[in-house]
Write a protein that holds these residues in place. Structure first.
Motif, PDB file in Angstrom:
ATOM      1  N   LYS A  60       0.810  -1.211   0.000  1.00 10.17           N
ATOM      2  CA  LYS A  60       0.000   0.000   0.000  1.00 10.17           C
ATOM      3  C   LYS A  60       0.849   1.269   0.000  1.00 10.17           C
ATOM      4  O   LYS A  60       0.751   2.107  -0.908  1.00 10.17           O
ATOM      5  CB  LYS A  60      -0.933   0.013   1.224  1.00 10.17           C
ATOM      6  CG  LYS A  60      -2.015  -1.061   1.194  1.00 10.17           C
ATOM      7  CD  LYS A  60      -2.935  -0.916   2.404  1.00 10.17           C
ATOM      8  CE  LYS A  60      -4.061  -1.957   2.380  1.00 10.17           C
ATOM      9  NZ  LYS A  60      -4.962  -1.794   3.554  1.00 10.17           N
ATOM     10  N   ARG A  64       3.394   4.239  -3.379  1.00 13.37           N
ATOM     11  CA  ARG A  64       2.947   5.633  -3.460  1.00 13.37           C
ATOM     12  C   ARG A  64       4.035   6.584  -2.959  1.00 13.37           C
ATOM     13  O   ARG A  64       4.287   7.641  -3.548  1.00 13.37           O
ATOM     14  CB  ARG A  64       1.669   5.824  -2.636  1.00 13.37           C
ATOM     15  CG  ARG A  64       0.445   5.118  -3.205  1.00 13.37           C
ATOM     16  CD  ARG A  64      -0.736   5.279  -2.253  1.00 13.37           C
ATOM     17  NE  ARG A  64      -1.986   4.769  -2.791  1.00 13.37           N
ATOM     18  CZ  ARG A  64      -2.378   3.507  -2.672  1.00 13.37           C
ATOM     19  NH1 ARG A  64      -1.607   2.631  -2.033  1.00 13.37           N
ATOM     20  NH2 ARG A  64      -3.523   3.107  -3.185  1.00 13.37           N
ATOM     21  N   GLU A 316      -2.863  19.994   5.573  1.00 13.08           N
ATOM     22  CA  GLU A 316      -4.217  20.134   5.024  1.00 13.08           C
ATOM     23  C   GLU A 316      -4.633  21.585   4.830  1.00 13.08           C
ATOM     24  O   GLU A 316      -5.586  21.858   4.109  1.00 13.08           O
ATOM     25  CB  GLU A 316      -5.229  19.441   5.939  1.00 13.08           C
ATOM     26  CG  GLU A 316      -5.276  17.931   5.775  1.00 13.08           C
ATOM     27  CD  GLU A 316      -6.395  17.297   6.590  1.00 13.08           C
ATOM     28  OE1 GLU A 316      -7.088  16.426   6.056  1.00 13.08           O
ATOM     29  OE2 GLU A 316      -6.558  17.682   7.770  1.00 13.08           O
ATOM     30  N   GLU A 332      -1.142  19.180  -7.828  1.00 14.93           N
ATOM     31  CA  GLU A 332      -1.277  17.720  -7.987  1.00 14.93           C
ATOM     32  C   GLU A 332      -0.478  16.985  -6.909  1.00 14.93           C
ATOM     33  O   GLU A 332      -0.960  16.018  -6.317  1.00 14.93           O
ATOM     34  CB  GLU A 332      -0.792  17.326  -9.386  1.00 14.93           C
ATOM     35  CG  GLU A 332      -0.885  15.845  -9.677  1.00 14.93           C
ATOM     36  CD  GLU A 332      -0.282  15.493 -11.038  1.00 14.93           C
ATOM     37  OE1 GLU A 332       0.073  14.326 -11.247  1.00 14.93           O
ATOM     38  OE2 GLU A 332      -0.158  16.409 -11.894  1.00 14.93           O
ATOM     39  N   ASN A 335      -2.116  17.166  -3.413  1.00 14.85           N
ATOM     40  CA  ASN A 335      -3.215  16.200  -3.291  1.00 14.85           C
ATOM     41  C   ASN A 335      -2.679  14.786  -3.096  1.00 14.85           C
ATOM     42  O   ASN A 335      -3.229  13.999  -2.311  1.00 14.85           O
ATOM     43  CB  ASN A 335      -4.111  16.265  -4.532  1.00 14.85           C
ATOM     44  CG  ASN A 335      -4.921  17.551  -4.601  1.00 14.85           C
ATOM     45  OD1 ASN A 335      -5.209  18.164  -3.576  1.00 14.85           O
ATOM     46  ND2 ASN A 335      -5.281  17.965  -5.806  1.00 14.85           N
ATOM     47  N   PHE A 336      -1.616  14.477  -3.797  1.00 13.19           N
ATOM     48  CA  PHE A 336      -1.002  13.155  -3.669  1.00 13.19           C
ATOM     49  C   PHE A 336      -0.395  12.980  -2.279  1.00 13.19           C
ATOM     50  O   PHE A 336      -0.514  11.916  -1.655  1.00 13.19           O
ATOM     51  CB  PHE A 336       0.055  12.974  -4.757  1.00 13.19           C
ATOM     52  CG  PHE A 336       0.580  11.573  -4.883  1.00 13.19           C
ATOM     53  CD1 PHE A 336      -0.257  10.471  -4.759  1.00 13.19           C
ATOM     54  CD2 PHE A 336       1.926  11.350  -5.127  1.00 13.19           C
ATOM     55  CE1 PHE A 336       0.231   9.172  -4.889  1.00 13.19           C
ATOM     56  CE2 PHE A 336       2.423  10.066  -5.259  1.00 13.19           C
ATOM     57  CZ  PHE A 336       1.577   8.976  -5.134  1.00 13.19           C
ATOM     58  N   LEU A 338      -1.411  14.465   0.485  1.00 12.53           N
ATOM     59  CA  LEU A 338      -2.518  14.291   1.432  1.00 12.53           C
ATOM     60  C   LEU A 338      -3.095  12.878   1.352  1.00 12.53           C
ATOM     61  O   LEU A 338      -3.479  12.298   2.372  1.00 12.53           O
ATOM     62  CB  LEU A 338      -3.612  15.326   1.170  1.00 12.53           C
ATOM     63  CG  LEU A 338      -3.228  16.785   1.447  1.00 12.53           C
ATOM     64  CD1 LEU A 338      -4.396  17.717   1.120  1.00 12.53           C
ATOM     65  CD2 LEU A 338      -2.789  16.972   2.900  1.00 12.53           C
ATOM     66  N   GLU A 339      -3.128  12.323   0.162  1.00 14.21           N
ATOM     67  CA  GLU A 339      -3.588  10.935   0.001  1.00 14.21           C
ATOM     68  C   GLU A 339      -2.696   9.980   0.792  1.00 14.21           C
ATOM     69  O   GLU A 339      -3.173   9.069   1.469  1.00 14.21           O
ATOM     70  CB  GLU A 339      -3.570  10.579  -1.488  1.00 14.21           C
ATOM     71  CG  GLU A 339      -3.980   9.141  -1.788  1.00 14.21           C
ATOM     72  CD  GLU A 339      -3.783   8.795  -3.254  1.00 14.21           C
ATOM     73  OE1 GLU A 339      -3.360   7.660  -3.559  1.00 14.21           O
ATOM     74  OE2 GLU A 339      -4.046   9.664  -4.113  1.00 14.21           O
ATOM     75  N   ILE A 340      -1.387  10.208   0.721  1.00 14.92           N
ATOM     76  CA  ILE A 340      -0.433   9.361   1.451  1.00 14.92           C
ATOM     77  C   ILE A 340      -0.589   9.540   2.956  1.00 14.92           C
ATOM     78  O   ILE A 340      -0.548   8.574   3.725  1.00 14.92           O
ATOM     79  CB  ILE A 340       1.003   9.686   0.995  1.00 14.92           C
ATOM     80  CG1 ILE A 340       1.221   9.177  -0.440  1.00 14.92           C
ATOM     81  CG2 ILE A 340       2.038   9.067   1.940  1.00 14.92           C
ATOM     82  CD1 ILE A 340       2.525   9.611  -1.057  1.00 14.92           C
ATOM     83  N   HIS A 342      -3.283  10.487   4.604  1.00 15.82           N
ATOM     84  CA  HIS A 342      -4.534   9.840   5.019  1.00 15.82           C
ATOM     85  C   HIS A 342      -4.357   8.319   5.066  1.00 15.82           C
ATOM     86  O   HIS A 342      -4.917   7.656   5.957  1.00 15.82           O
ATOM     87  CB  HIS A 342      -5.675  10.220   4.073  1.00 15.82           C
ATOM     88  CG  HIS A 342      -6.281  11.559   4.366  1.00 15.82           C
ATOM     89  ND1 HIS A 342      -7.111  11.774   5.463  1.00 15.82           N
ATOM     90  CD2 HIS A 342      -6.166  12.752   3.733  1.00 15.82           C
ATOM     91  CE1 HIS A 342      -7.495  13.042   5.479  1.00 15.82           C
ATOM     92  NE2 HIS A 342      -6.936  13.659   4.440  1.00 15.82           N
ATOM     93  N   LEU A 343      -3.584   7.778   4.135  1.00 13.76           N
ATOM     94  CA  LEU A 343      -3.279   6.344   4.159  1.00 13.76           C
ATOM     95  C   LEU A 343      -2.498   5.997   5.416  1.00 13.76           C
ATOM     96  O   LEU A 343      -2.794   4.999   6.087  1.00 13.76           O
ATOM     97  CB  LEU A 343      -2.490   5.957   2.904  1.00 13.76           C
ATOM     98  CG  LEU A 343      -2.058   4.490   2.800  1.00 13.76           C
ATOM     99  CD1 LEU A 343      -3.259   3.558   2.801  1.00 13.76           C
ATOM    100  CD2 LEU A 343      -1.208   4.284   1.543  1.00 13.76           C
ATOM    101  N   SER A 346      -4.666   5.796   8.359  1.00 17.31           N
ATOM    102  CA  SER A 346      -5.576   4.645   8.373  1.00 17.31           C
ATOM    103  C   SER A 346      -4.933   3.372   8.903  1.00 17.31           C
ATOM    104  O   SER A 346      -5.624   2.363   9.082  1.00 17.31           O
ATOM    105  CB  SER A 346      -6.083   4.374   6.948  1.00 17.31           C
ATOM    106  OG  SER A 346      -5.074   3.770   6.150  1.00 17.31           O
TER     107      SER A 346
END
Length: 461
Positions: A60, A64, A316, A332, A335-336, A338-340, A342-343, A346
């Motif tokens: 996962k 990234r 954020e 871009e 956003n990438f 922030l995706e990482i 948030h991962l 989790s």
């Protein structure tokens, strides 16, 4: 062999090659078990287990994160590799060509990074430049806007703050240069022997809270005394040792995974050196130390992963940008990023840092300050590394880990970050951001490389 010579070799970690028997040919899987016998199940002082980390990282997070670190914002790091060693007089530098670092010509660094490597967003540039000019003039007076006065005070406090765990380079020094990390990868350089041993010995013997009377396992051959001491100390000091041991293990994994296998006039071939990996982690060769080191790597992974999950509110904010000057690409990449993050948040079994520095407030504050100063000392030792490429990655990874610790111990400040506007209470410079993510990238890569070494060793006879 004379007793004096044997003692010297043992101190250099080489005695095991001479006094231990050669491991005979064995059934498939035996070599794997000798390196990974303890690298399974739950980690000490944690609720997490190795298998959960492997699955989360390798399938996962790792892919990234690698992609993020190839972007312009994260590949350029400014560093001063010419600072003298502050602890001993040693001007010797590694003459091996693979120790060299190639800095970037200034025109190769994106304009947005060169013009303001510590700025947080495009719209903050004018304010930041006004602040820098005011600081140079020592002027916090009525001639400045109220917003600028506040920013000057906050940035000054940040520069001089007691929350720093690292001795950061002065990026305005004429000796500080940008380095493209992708063109100067961490790998085996040939730097070893007494000089390299001196660095790690200074770290472990003088900065890991260990009394002189307690000898490290490979130095004494009696690991039970050391681990009895380690088990008896407070969780913070035990964690400190495991973080350093985990960092050391990670570096050794990189050196083994990217080893110079072939060097001819036409090409260089880099790849995994299983023998090198076994010398550093095989249970028999290292007298039981290797698997413990690998397990400490997973502890370090949890600490840095936890920091990423905690620092999400800082990144954020709408005003924060990974500013390089390329507006669409920067958006871009944010956003990438922030995706990482948030991962990372989790992850189901995060480390609970609330166990650190609990209890009596006065004693806890004293211990935290000792913890901070010990780690800051280790960051200074990186300027004593004779191999420039090793120095580069040593400085980056200690600053990254130091930034992770700063985040974990700034939870109250992070919770107060406003959704918009400057984050005066908690700050991260661009240097800290680049170091934080690249350092975790190194740990993530190490965990991924272990899967590769497992597979190779599993099929060895």
């Amino acid at each position: 062999m004379a007793a004096g010579s044997a003692a010297l070799l043992r101190a250099l970690g080489l005695a095991v090659l001479l006094v231990l028997p050669v491991v005979p040919r064995e059934s498939p899987g035996a070599a794997e078990r000798r390196c990974f016998c303890q690298v399974t199940g739950h980690l000490d002082d944690c609720t997490c287990d190795v298998e959960t980390i492997d699955a989360f990282n390798n399938y996962k997070l790792f892919p990234r994160l690698n992609e993020l670190l190839e972007s312009d914002y994260f590949r350029y790091y400014k560093v001063n590799l010419k600072k003298p060693c502050p602890f001993w007089n040693d001007n010797s530098h590694c003459g091996i060509r693979d120790c060299a670092v190639k800095p970037c010509p200034s025109d190769e660094v994106p304009d947005g990074i060169r013009s303001g490597s510590h700025k947080y967003s495009e719209e903050a540039n004018s304010l930041a430049e006004e602040c820098e000019e005011a600081k140079r003039l020592g002027a916090v007076d009525g001639s400045l806007s109220k917003e600028t006065q506040q920013a000057v005070l906050q940035w000054t406090q940040h520069d001089d703050s007691s929350d720093s765990f690292c001795e950061a380079d002065d990026i305005y020094s004429p000796d500080a240069e940008y380095v493209d990390l992708l063109l100067n990868p961490e790998r085996y350089t040939g730097y070893k022997g007494p000089d390299a041993w001196k660095i790690w010995n200074s770290i472990y013997e003088e900065n890991c809270f260990k009394p002189q009377s307690v000898k490290r396992p490979l130095a004494s051959g009696r690991g039970h005394t050391f681990y009895k001491w380690l088990k008896g100390v407070c969780v913070e000091k035990r964690a400190f040792y495991k973080l350093i041991s985990g960092l050391h293990a990670s570096i050794n994994i990189h050196l083994s995974a990217r080893y110079l296998l072939q060097d001819t006039w036409s090409e260089k071939k880099w790849g995994p050196n299983v023998t090198e990996f076994q010398q550093r982690f095989d249970e028999v060769i290292t007298r039981g130390e290797g698997p413990r080191r690998l397990k400490n790597l997973y502890f370090l992974y949890l600490i840095e992963l936890r920091a990423l999950s905690k620092v999400l509110p800082f990144f954020e904010r709408p005003g924060f940008q990974l500013y390089t000057g390329n507006k669409s690409h920067d958006s871009e990449m944010k956003n990438f990023l922030l995706e990482i993050l948030h991962l990372a948040k989790s992850f189901p079994l995060h480390f609970d840092e609330n166990s650190f520095f609990a209890g009596n407030k006065k004693e806890a504050a004293k211990l935290k300050e000792e913890f901070r100063l010990h780690f800051k000392n280790i960051s200074k030792i990186m300027d004593c590394v004779g191999c420039f490429k090793c120095r580069l990655w040593g400085k980056l990874q200690t600053q990254g880990l130091g930034t992770a610790l700063k985040i974990l111990f700034s939870e109250n400040l992070i919770e107060k970050i406003p959704e918009s506007g400057p984050s005066y209470g908690f700050q991260l410079t661009r240097q800290e951001i680049v170091a934080l993510f690249n350092a975790f990238g190194r740990i993530s890569t190490s965990v991924r490389e272990l899967e590769n070494f497992r597979n190779i060793l599993r099929n060895m006879r």
